[in-house]
Design an enzyme around this catalytic site. Structure first.
Site, PDB file in Angstrom:
ATOM      1  N   ARG A   1      10.290  54.587  74.976  1.00 29.57           N
ATOM      2  CA  ARG A   1       9.648  55.392  73.934  1.00 29.57           C
ATOM      3  C   ARG A   1       8.943  56.622  74.497  1.00 29.57           C
ATOM      4  O   ARG A   1       8.456  57.465  73.730  1.00 29.57           O
ATOM      5  CB  ARG A   1       8.596  54.534  73.199  1.00 29.57           C
ATOM      6  CG  ARG A   1       9.034  53.794  71.964  1.00 29.57           C
ATOM      7  CD  ARG A   1       9.194  54.665  70.722  1.00 29.57           C
ATOM      8  NE  ARG A   1       8.178  55.673  70.521  1.00 29.57           N
ATOM      9  CZ  ARG A   1       6.982  55.463  69.986  1.00 29.57           C
ATOM     10  NH1 ARG A   1       6.628  54.263  69.586  1.00 29.57           N
ATOM     11  NH2 ARG A   1       6.124  56.448  69.838  1.00 29.57           N
TER      12      ARG A   1
ATOM     13  N   ARG B   1       4.482  47.629  71.688  1.00 29.16           N
ATOM     14  CA  ARG B   1       3.515  48.162  72.639  1.00 29.16           C
ATOM     15  C   ARG B   1       3.150  47.243  73.790  1.00 29.16           C
ATOM     16  O   ARG B   1       2.655  47.692  74.812  1.00 29.16           O
ATOM     17  CB  ARG B   1       2.238  48.538  71.874  1.00 29.16           C
ATOM     18  CG  ARG B   1       2.482  49.532  70.781  1.00 29.16           C
ATOM     19  CD  ARG B   1       1.311  49.635  69.832  1.00 29.16           C
ATOM     20  NE  ARG B   1       1.103  48.419  69.059  1.00 29.16           N
ATOM     21  CZ  ARG B   1       0.117  48.250  68.184  1.00 29.16           C
ATOM     22  NH1 ARG B   1      -0.751  49.221  67.994  1.00 29.16           N
ATOM     23  NH2 ARG B   1      -0.002  47.119  67.513  1.00 29.16           N
TER      24      ARG B   1
ATOM     25  N   TYR C   1      -1.729  53.655  51.391  1.00 38.41           N
ATOM     26  CA  TYR C   1      -1.558  54.799  52.296  1.00 38.41           C
ATOM     27  C   TYR C   1      -1.352  56.090  51.514  1.00 38.41           C
ATOM     28  O   TYR C   1      -1.928  57.132  51.836  1.00 38.41           O
ATOM     29  CB  TYR C   1      -0.352  54.567  53.217  1.00 38.41           C
ATOM     30  CG  TYR C   1      -0.656  53.703  54.416  1.00 38.41           C
ATOM     31  CD1 TYR C   1      -1.543  54.133  55.405  1.00 38.41           C
ATOM     32  CD2 TYR C   1      -0.052  52.466  54.585  1.00 38.41           C
ATOM     33  CE1 TYR C   1      -1.827  53.356  56.517  1.00 38.41           C
ATOM     34  CE2 TYR C   1      -0.327  51.671  55.687  1.00 38.41           C
ATOM     35  CZ  TYR C   1      -1.212  52.120  56.649  1.00 38.41           C
ATOM     36  OH  TYR C   1      -1.496  51.332  57.742  1.00 38.41           O
TER      37      TYR C   1
ATOM     38  N   ASP D   1       8.967  51.162  60.807  1.00 37.46           N
ATOM     39  CA  ASP D   1       7.581  51.295  60.365  1.00 37.46           C
ATOM     40  C   ASP D   1       7.579  51.271  58.837  1.00 37.46           C
ATOM     41  O   ASP D   1       8.566  51.691  58.211  1.00 37.46           O
ATOM     42  CB  ASP D   1       6.957  52.605  60.857  1.00 37.46           C
ATOM     43  CG  ASP D   1       5.457  52.647  60.586  1.00 37.46           C
ATOM     44  OD1 ASP D   1       4.675  52.211  61.452  1.00 37.46           O
ATOM     45  OD2 ASP D   1       5.056  53.097  59.481  1.00 37.46           O
TER      46      ASP D   1
ATOM     47  N   ARG E   1       5.338  42.233  65.503  1.00 42.33           N
ATOM     48  CA  ARG E   1       5.149  43.250  66.541  1.00 42.33           C
ATOM     49  C   ARG E   1       5.613  42.758  67.910  1.00 42.33           C
ATOM     50  O   ARG E   1       5.077  43.162  68.939  1.00 42.33           O
ATOM     51  CB  ARG E   1       3.690  43.717  66.615  1.00 42.33           C
ATOM     52  CG  ARG E   1       3.243  44.479  65.374  1.00 42.33           C
ATOM     53  CD  ARG E   1       1.893  45.146  65.595  1.00 42.33           C
ATOM     54  NE  ARG E   1       1.436  45.749  64.359  1.00 42.33           N
ATOM     55  CZ  ARG E   1       0.162  45.821  63.974  1.00 42.33           C
ATOM     56  NH1 ARG E   1      -0.775  45.308  64.730  1.00 42.33           N
ATOM     57  NH2 ARG E   1      -0.161  46.388  62.843  1.00 42.33           N
TER      58      ARG E   1
END
Length: 357
Positions: free
Chosen positions: A53, A44, A164, A89, A40
């Site tokens: 973004r 973010r 998921y 992702d 990561r």
């Protein structure tokens, strides 16, 4: 592998990339310094990421080659890390084959119509390169920009994707997932086998476009006991690693809370086994056994402490890894969103300085 044996479409790597500290460490060869990258790292925690973004949904951003290229390059420019990781992702290949899903902010991937019966498996069709043409385009742009810096390809492992799909979204206890795994083992095996096919195809696209290594993320597999992993998950993970083995690129395997599974994760076919912060690197090496490089494993939360504390904890990781055949420095999980980017930059410089040979 000679160029004549290389699978069709695989680009010949530049000698500079091949001789990078990151790929040398993955191959357990002597390195000029311990290489560093962060899970990561593109995302973010970076203000420049939040800026580009802005107003763009996560899944949409993964399908925009120029944006993917910019986001992937941001931490390489800022932190001087030894490898880039492709910005994506884990659910991108599922979206690409037509699964109705979305990534909801603050929640994660949400599946509109979960996979719970044998009839549902028909929705998991084969992935073709055309389904993810934007990946090929973005990686072509990236390798042109990165020069000698290797690019790591990225995919979610079959167990985590299955979780998921079966749960319909993130789950704390994986009740429906385990109910299928224990109660309908044949359906479970077929589900994971289909996901292994899709994941292998997705990684092949990335390698053929120019990725120098690949990492398989099994985010949730730490929820399993070793016997269940060996019986119900390892065959599918091994199938993914086998699918990309002919390309000769390093294969990294990482999961969270997988201290009890490290040896099995190596057995599944990884060349490099990621270790989270719960197990010291020397103990991780003992559990994995010889013949593998290791990656890790600073606790991401340490980066919120003062610089002197961060350096002391980094030194502990480096000391524990001193006897390893190959060591790639990383965090024991991903960069947290509120991490100070400067702390990451300082960490890279500190590792490089402390391990210069």
């Amino acid at each position: 592998m000679s160029s004549n044996d290389r699978p069709s479409g695989q680009q010949t790597k530049t000698s500079a990339t091949h001789e990078s500290a990151f790929l040398k460490a993955c191959r357990r060869e002597p390195v000029p310094h311990t290489p560093v990258w962060f899970m990561r790292q593109a995302g973010r925690s970076l203000p420049e990421y939040l800026k580009v973004r802005e107003g763009i949904a996560m899944l949409d951003s993964c399908m925009m080659p120029e944006l993917v290229t910019e986001i992937t390059l941001q931490p390489v420019r800022r932190h001087k890390v030894d490898a880039a990781i492709y910005f994506s992702d884990i659910v991108v290949p599922l979206k690409a084959i037509g699964i109705d899903l979305d990534i909801k902010p603050g929640v994660g991937p949400v599946i509109a119509d979960p996979i719970r019966t044998r009839a549902d498996l028909a929705r998991l069709r084969d992935l073709t390169p055309e389904d993810v043409h934007y990946v090929t385009e973005a990686i072509g742009m990236l390798t042109a920009e990165l020069g000698p810096t290797p690019l790591i390809g990225f995919a979610g492992a079959p167990f985590t994707l299955a979780s998921y799909l079966v749960e319909g979204g993130p789950s704390r206890n994986h009740e429906r997932t385990k109910a299928m795994m224990y109660g309908e083992p044949e359906l479970w095996a077929d589900l994971l086998d289909r996901l292994a096919e899709i994941t292998g195809a997705f990684l092949k696209v990335q390698i053929e476009a120019g990725a120098s290594a690949v990492q398989l993320f099994d985010s949730w597999v730490g929820a399993l006991a070793p016997a269940d992993y060996r019986r119900s998950v390892m065959p599918a993970s091994a199938k993914v690693f086998d699918a990309v083995a002919p390309y000769g690129v390093p294969r990294i395997h990482f999961g969270v809370g997988t201290g009890e599974l490290l040896g099995l994760m190596g057995e599944a076919g990884a060349d490099v086994v990621g270790v989270d912060w719960r197990v010291p690197m020397d103990e991780g090496a003992r559990r994995v056994g010889p013949g593998k490089a290791l990656q890790g494993n600073l606790d991401p939360a340490v980066l919120f402490a003062p610089t002197a504390t961060v350096e002391a904890k980094v030194r502990e990781v480096l000391d524990a890894a001193a006897g390893l055949e190959g060591h790639v420095f990383n965090l024991g999980h991903g960069v947290m969103p509120t991490t100070d980017p400067d702390a990451l930059t300082r960490l890279v410089e500190y590792v490089h300085t402390q391990t210069a040979r």
